[in-house]
Design a protein around this motif. Sequence first.
Motif, PDB file in Angstrom:
ATOM      1  N   PRO A 237       0.821  -1.199   0.000  1.00 17.66           N
ATOM      2  CA  PRO A 237       0.000   0.000   0.000  1.00 17.66           C
ATOM      3  C   PRO A 237       0.854   1.246   0.000  1.00 17.66           C
ATOM      4  N   GLY A 238       0.223   2.391  -0.243  1.00 18.40           N
ATOM      5  CA  GLY A 238       0.942   3.646  -0.102  1.00 18.40           C
ATOM      6  C   GLY A 238       1.426   4.185  -1.432  1.00 18.40           C
ATOM      7  N   PRO A 239       2.221   5.250  -1.412  1.00 11.56           N
ATOM      8  CA  PRO A 239       2.655   5.911  -2.637  1.00 11.56           C
ATOM      9  C   PRO A 239       3.566   5.037  -3.475  1.00 11.56           C
ATOM     10  N   GLY A 240       3.579   5.363  -4.790  1.00  7.00           N
ATOM     11  CA  GLY A 240       4.389   4.573  -5.703  1.00  7.00           C
ATOM     12  C   GLY A 240       5.878   4.742  -5.472  1.00  7.00           C
TER      13      GLY A 240
ATOM     14  N   GLY B  10      15.894  12.416   1.089  1.00  2.36           N
ATOM     15  CA  GLY B  10      17.263  12.844   0.788  1.00  2.36           C
ATOM     16  C   GLY B  10      17.777  12.106  -0.432  1.00  2.36           C
ATOM     17  N   PRO B  11      18.961  11.469  -0.330  1.00  3.78           N
ATOM     18  CA  PRO B  11      19.528  10.753  -1.480  1.00  3.78           C
ATOM     19  C   PRO B  11      18.930   9.364  -1.689  1.00  3.78           C
ATOM     20  N   LEU B  12      17.995   8.982  -0.802  1.00  2.00           N
ATOM     21  CA  LEU B  12      17.382   7.662  -0.892  1.00  2.00           C
ATOM     22  C   LEU B  12      16.108   7.727  -1.726  1.00  2.00           C
ATOM     23  N   TRP B  13      15.990   6.840  -2.712  1.00  2.00           N
ATOM     24  CA  TRP B  13      14.817   6.787  -3.578  1.00  2.00           C
ATOM     25  C   TRP B  13      14.293   5.364  -3.601  1.00  2.00           C
ATOM     26  N   ILE B  14      12.985   5.208  -3.335  1.00  2.00           N
ATOM     27  CA  ILE B  14      12.367   3.883  -3.263  1.00  2.00           C
ATOM     28  C   ILE B  14      11.187   3.826  -4.217  1.00  2.00           C
TER      29      ILE B  14
ATOM     30  N   ARG C 293       9.737  -2.359  -6.199  1.00  2.00           N
ATOM     31  CA  ARG C 293      10.610  -2.835  -5.121  1.00  2.00           C
ATOM     32  C   ARG C 293      12.086  -2.605  -5.466  1.00  2.00           C
ATOM     33  N   LEU C 294      12.368  -1.370  -5.863  1.00  2.00           N
ATOM     34  CA  LEU C 294      13.728  -0.958  -6.192  1.00  2.00           C
ATOM     35  C   LEU C 294      14.173   0.148  -5.244  1.00  2.00           C
ATOM     36  N   VAL C 295      15.448   0.127  -4.893  1.00  2.00           N
ATOM     37  CA  VAL C 295      16.024   1.130  -3.994  1.00  2.00           C
ATOM     38  C   VAL C 295      17.308   1.661  -4.614  1.00  2.00           C
ATOM     39  N   THR C 296      17.448   2.986  -4.633  1.00  2.00           N
ATOM     40  CA  THR C 296      18.726   3.580  -5.013  1.00  2.00           C
ATOM     41  C   THR C 296      19.146   4.571  -3.931  1.00  2.00           C
ATOM     42  N   LEU C 297      20.434   4.644  -3.700  1.00  2.00           N
ATOM     43  CA  LEU C 297      21.006   5.569  -2.727  1.00  2.00           C
ATOM     44  C   LEU C 297      22.176   6.279  -3.387  1.00  2.00           C
ATOM     45  N   HIS C 298      22.099   7.616  -3.490  1.00  2.00           N
ATOM     46  CA  HIS C 298      23.109   8.399  -4.214  1.00  2.00           C
ATOM     47  C   HIS C 298      23.238   7.879  -5.652  1.00  2.00           C
ATOM     48  N   GLY C 299      22.113   7.471  -6.251  1.00  2.00           N
ATOM     49  CA  GLY C 299      22.113   7.002  -7.620  1.00  2.00           C
ATOM     50  C   GLY C 299      22.567   5.568  -7.818  1.00  2.00           C
TER      51      GLY C 299
ATOM     52  N   PHE D  81      13.706  -4.772   2.475  1.00  2.00           N
ATOM     53  CA  PHE D  81      12.977  -3.746   1.728  1.00  2.00           C
ATOM     54  C   PHE D  81      11.760  -3.268   2.513  1.00  2.00           C
ATOM     55  N   ASP D  82      10.994  -4.211   3.060  1.00  2.00           N
ATOM     56  CA  ASP D  82       9.773  -3.849   3.782  1.00  2.00           C
ATOM     57  C   ASP D  82      10.082  -3.025   5.033  1.00  2.00           C
ATOM     58  N   ILE D  83      11.171  -3.354   5.716  1.00  2.00           N
ATOM     59  CA  ILE D  83      11.578  -2.559   6.883  1.00  2.00           C
ATOM     60  C   ILE D  83      11.937  -1.145   6.458  1.00  2.00           C
ATOM     61  N   LEU D  84      12.697  -1.021   5.359  1.00  2.00           N
ATOM     62  CA  LEU D  84      13.092   0.295   4.872  1.00  2.00           C
ATOM     63  C   LEU D  84      11.868   1.126   4.499  1.00  2.00           C
ATOM     64  N   VAL D  85      10.886   0.517   3.842  1.00  2.00           N
ATOM     65  CA  VAL D  85       9.664   1.233   3.485  1.00  2.00           C
ATOM     66  C   VAL D  85       8.916   1.676   4.733  1.00  2.00           C
ATOM     67  N   SER D  86       8.849   0.809   5.740  1.00  2.00           N
ATOM     68  CA  SER D  86       8.181   1.157   7.000  1.00  2.00           C
ATOM     69  C   SER D  86       8.809   2.401   7.618  1.00  2.00           C
ATOM     70  N   LEU D  87      10.128   2.490   7.570  1.00  2.00           N
ATOM     71  CA  LEU D  87      10.832   3.652   8.129  1.00  2.00           C
ATOM     72  C   LEU D  87      10.685   4.873   7.223  1.00  2.00           C
ATOM     73  N   ALA D  88      10.757   4.650   5.901  1.00  2.00           N
ATOM     74  CA  ALA D  88      10.741   5.771   4.954  1.00  2.00           C
ATOM     75  C   ALA D  88       9.386   6.456   4.892  1.00  2.00           C
ATOM     76  N   ARG D  89       8.342   5.778   5.287  1.00  2.00           N
ATOM     77  CA  ARG D  89       7.019   6.397   5.281  1.00  2.00           C
ATOM     78  C   ARG D  89       6.865   7.392   6.431  1.00  2.00           C
ATOM     79  N   GLN D  90       7.798   7.344   7.388  1.00  2.00           N
ATOM     80  CA  GLN D  90       7.804   8.318   8.485  1.00  2.00           C
ATOM     81  C   GLN D  90       9.228   8.832   8.672  1.00  2.00           C
ATOM     82  N   PRO D  91       9.803   9.470   7.657  1.00  2.00           N
ATOM     83  CA  PRO D  91      11.212   9.888   7.729  1.00  2.00           C
ATOM     84  C   PRO D  91      11.470  10.843   8.883  1.00  2.00           C
TER      85      PRO D  91
END
Length: 218
Positions: free
Chosen positions: A121-124, A129-133, A138-144, A154-164
């Motif tokens: 669920p949630g935004p696409g 910052g430099p983190l893009w999800i 289900r792709l992650v880039t950091l500093h490109g 991945f799911d843990i990172l999304v859980s955290l990124a939804r409340q940066p």
Amino acid sequence: MRILLVEDDARVAGAMASALSRRGYDVERAPTAAAALAAAPCDLVLLDLTLPDGDGVEVCRVLRQRSARLGIIAVTARGEERDRVLGLRMGADDYVVKPFSMAELEARIVAVLRRAGGAEPGPGTIEVGPLWIDVAARLVTLHGRQVGLTRKEFDILVSLARQPGAVVPHERILLDVWPTTWAARHTVEVHVGSLRGKLGDPDLVQSVRGVGYRLRTE
């Protein structure tokens, strides 16, 4: 859904395969590590860690290298904490200790397969910052740089990124990532440790002692 059952005990494998088939799963049996690695593609692997021709943990590592989306559940009598930690670090999504009930195992199978389907669920996309999800892909880039993560990482990172910048409690992460099965706080710690290593920036995911984790925004 197709399940690969890696179990060298013919009696145990037969009982499990019959029970899973009755529940509608297509089950292939593999009694050895070699057979497991040579098996056709599947949706989920139930993996005994003690095999006659090799260590199941190494099989887990190889299978995870082949596919980040494959569901892997360790099903084993090796219940020591160090075995659990090693199995999770090698890429297992869950860890079931023998003896277990089929109801418990099926609940864990359903949870892992649901996550493997990629429904989120949630935004696409999420940018911190430099983190893009890209949640859908289900792709992650950091500093490109693209970062390869397991499904749980991945799911843990999304859980955290939804409340940066906010502290996300352990309980919230458990609910987001393991919603229909049991998991201990230590399980989160293991996956967060692996996530930090792959991101290459240990301070990006910050620990808040006794509470949870925070995703750094700067």
